[in-house]
Design a protein around this motif. Structure first.
Motif, PDB file in Angstrom:
ATOM      1  N   ILE A  57      44.730  46.867  -2.453  1.00 45.74           N
ATOM      2  CA  ILE A  57      45.119  46.329  -3.763  1.00 45.74           C
ATOM      3  C   ILE A  57      46.634  46.226  -3.876  1.00 45.74           C
ATOM      4  O   ILE A  57      47.174  45.199  -4.311  1.00 45.74           O
ATOM      5  CB  ILE A  57      44.541  47.200  -4.893  1.00 45.74           C
ATOM      6  N   VAL A  58      47.329  47.287  -3.476  1.00 44.39           N
ATOM      7  CA  VAL A  58      48.799  47.285  -3.546  1.00 44.39           C
ATOM      8  C   VAL A  58      49.383  46.195  -2.654  1.00 44.39           C
ATOM      9  O   VAL A  58      50.311  45.480  -3.043  1.00 44.39           O
ATOM     10  CB  VAL A  58      49.360  48.671  -3.152  1.00 44.39           C
ATOM     11  N   PHE A  86      53.950  43.884   3.336  1.00 45.10           N
ATOM     12  CA  PHE A  86      52.765  43.842   2.471  1.00 45.10           C
ATOM     13  C   PHE A  86      51.492  43.571   3.274  1.00 45.10           C
ATOM     14  O   PHE A  86      50.444  44.151   3.005  1.00 45.10           O
ATOM     15  CB  PHE A  86      52.938  42.784   1.385  1.00 45.10           C
ATOM     16  N   ILE A  87      51.603  42.701   4.261  1.00 45.40           N
ATOM     17  CA  ILE A  87      50.456  42.426   5.123  1.00 45.40           C
ATOM     18  C   ILE A  87      50.041  43.692   5.882  1.00 45.40           C
ATOM     19  O   ILE A  87      48.853  44.000   6.012  1.00 45.40           O
ATOM     20  CB  ILE A  87      50.769  41.289   6.104  1.00 45.40           C
ATOM     21  N   SER A  88      51.041  44.451   6.352  1.00 44.33           N
ATOM     22  CA  SER A  88      50.740  45.679   7.096  1.00 44.33           C
ATOM     23  C   SER A  88      50.097  46.735   6.197  1.00 44.33           C
ATOM     24  O   SER A  88      49.288  47.547   6.666  1.00 44.33           O
ATOM     25  CB  SER A  88      52.011  46.243   7.750  1.00 44.33           C
ATOM     26  N   ILE A  89      50.427  46.737   4.913  1.00 44.36           N
ATOM     27  CA  ILE A  89      49.795  47.673   3.973  1.00 44.36           C
ATOM     28  C   ILE A  89      48.321  47.326   3.809  1.00 44.36           C
ATOM     29  O   ILE A  89      47.454  48.213   3.775  1.00 44.36           O
ATOM     30  CB  ILE A  89      50.512  47.638   2.604  1.00 44.36           C
ATOM     31  N   ILE A  90      48.013  46.039   3.718  1.00 40.90           N
ATOM     32  CA  ILE A  90      46.606  45.606   3.650  1.00 40.90           C
ATOM     33  C   ILE A  90      45.873  46.010   4.926  1.00 40.90           C
ATOM     34  O   ILE A  90      44.749  46.538   4.877  1.00 40.90           O
ATOM     35  CB  ILE A  90      46.522  44.085   3.444  1.00 40.90           C
ATOM     36  N   LEU A  91      46.508  45.784   6.075  1.00 42.22           N
ATOM     37  CA  LEU A  91      45.898  46.156   7.353  1.00 42.22           C
ATOM     38  C   LEU A  91      45.677  47.662   7.448  1.00 42.22           C
ATOM     39  O   LEU A  91      44.692  48.116   8.042  1.00 42.22           O
ATOM     40  CB  LEU A  91      46.774  45.680   8.513  1.00 42.22           C
ATOM     41  N   THR A  92      46.579  48.438   6.843  1.00 42.93           N
ATOM     42  CA  THR A  92      46.429  49.894   6.825  1.00 42.93           C
ATOM     43  C   THR A  92      45.182  50.291   6.057  1.00 42.93           C
ATOM     44  O   THR A  92      44.406  51.155   6.491  1.00 42.93           O
ATOM     45  CB  THR A  92      47.669  50.562   6.206  1.00 42.93           C
ATOM     46  N   GLY A  93      44.981  49.661   4.899  1.00 43.22           N
ATOM     47  CA  GLY A  93      43.777  49.940   4.123  1.00 43.22           C
ATOM     48  C   GLY A  93      42.517  49.594   4.891  1.00 43.22           C
ATOM     49  O   GLY A  93      41.536  50.354   4.897  1.00 43.22           O
ATOM     50  N   GLY A 228      49.950  57.720  -0.863  1.00 38.68           N
ATOM     51  CA  GLY A 228      50.560  56.693  -0.023  1.00 38.68           C
ATOM     52  C   GLY A 228      50.666  55.363  -0.735  1.00 38.68           C
ATOM     53  O   GLY A 228      51.685  54.671  -0.646  1.00 38.68           O
ATOM     54  N   ALA A 229      49.609  54.985  -1.456  1.00 42.86           N
ATOM     55  CA  ALA A 229      49.624  53.716  -2.192  1.00 42.86           C
ATOM     56  C   ALA A 229      50.652  53.751  -3.318  1.00 42.86           C
ATOM     57  O   ALA A 229      51.387  52.771  -3.543  1.00 42.86           O
ATOM     58  CB  ALA A 229      48.238  53.425  -2.749  1.00 42.86           C
TER      59      ALA A 229
END
Length: 244
Positions: A57-58, A86-93, A228-229
């Motif tokens: 979501i973030v 931001f893309i890497s944060i989505i991939l982390t999720g 983390g989020a």
């Protein structure tokens, strides 16, 4: 090259040397035994798994705001790195969610690959703002290959040392850079990121204890994901365009 560029590059080289020559560390298999193993609606380890939605979501909100020009444009190169962040944060999720559905060394690869990208883009943003745009570009170009390689090395021969050096050595490099370089007015909040990262690691370490203290309501590892989020939101908050 300027002195600050040489110093930052030297820090990266030192991390590379340590990753190569420090003794091998093996993955502790007890790492996969998390406190909260409850299933929910057919989802294994539901709370550890579904809490990764916070990262997704973030990350999506970050991309939405990015493409709607809600962030200050520091430079073209920084904008590229922020977008990739931001893309890497989505991939982390996604990677962490996949891992927690069935925790084992194989699924952990996807979690850690995404995390190395997050660290890469944070270090590239730091170099771009605190050192120079050129330093940020070179940091990105080098680490986007070397950082995921640390996970692939572990997956290939079981040596966790390069990944550990990159993660914890990267934190030290961020701290030293923050201390030894001049702060910029328009900059992500690196200090809050470091503090909340440390707090998240503490909750991860006390996974079982937190689960018991909360009367099995929430585990330390689930808290780690949520912290983390939140850390990402606070980290990028200074970049938001102020409404007049």
């Amino acid at each position: 090259m300027s002195k600050s560029e040489i110093s930052f590059l030297s820090g990266l080289i030192i991390l590379l040397i340590l990753a190569i020559f420090l003794p091998s560390i093996q993955q502790d298999q007890n790492y996969h035994n998390f406190a909260d193993q409850r299933a929910l609606f057919g989802v294994n380890n539901a709370f550890d798994t579904l809490s990764n939605l916070a990262f997704i979501i973030v990350g999506i909100l970050g991309l939405f705001n990015f493409y709607n020009n809600k962030f200050i444009k520091i430079s073209n190169s920084f904008s590229v790195i922020l977008n990739l962040f931001f893309i890497s944060i989505i991939l982390t999720g996604l990677g962490s969610g996949y891992y927690h559905l069935s925790p084992n060394d194989f699924t952990l690869v996807f979690d850690r690959l995404a995390l190395t990208l997050v660290f890469t883009f944070i270090l590239a943003m730091l170099a771009s703002i605190r050192i120079s745009e050129r330093s940020g570009f070179h940091t990105l170009a080098e680490l986007i290959i070397l950082a995921p390689l640390t996970v692939l090395i572990w997956n290939y021969n079981g040596n966790l040392t390069p990944y550990a050096v990159f993660q914890f050595g990267g934190i030290i490099l961020i701290l030293l850079t923050l201390l030894l370089t001049k702060a910029q007015k328009q900059s992500p909040c690196f200090a809050s990121l470091i503090i909340l990262y440390g707090f998240a690691k503490v909750t991860e370490f006390y996974d079982v204890e937190i689960f018991k203290l909360s009367q099995n309501l929430i585990s330390g590892h689930t808290l780690k994901h949520l912290i983390g989020a939140i850390a990402v939101l606070i980290f990028i908050s200074p970049l938001k365009v102020k409404k007049i």
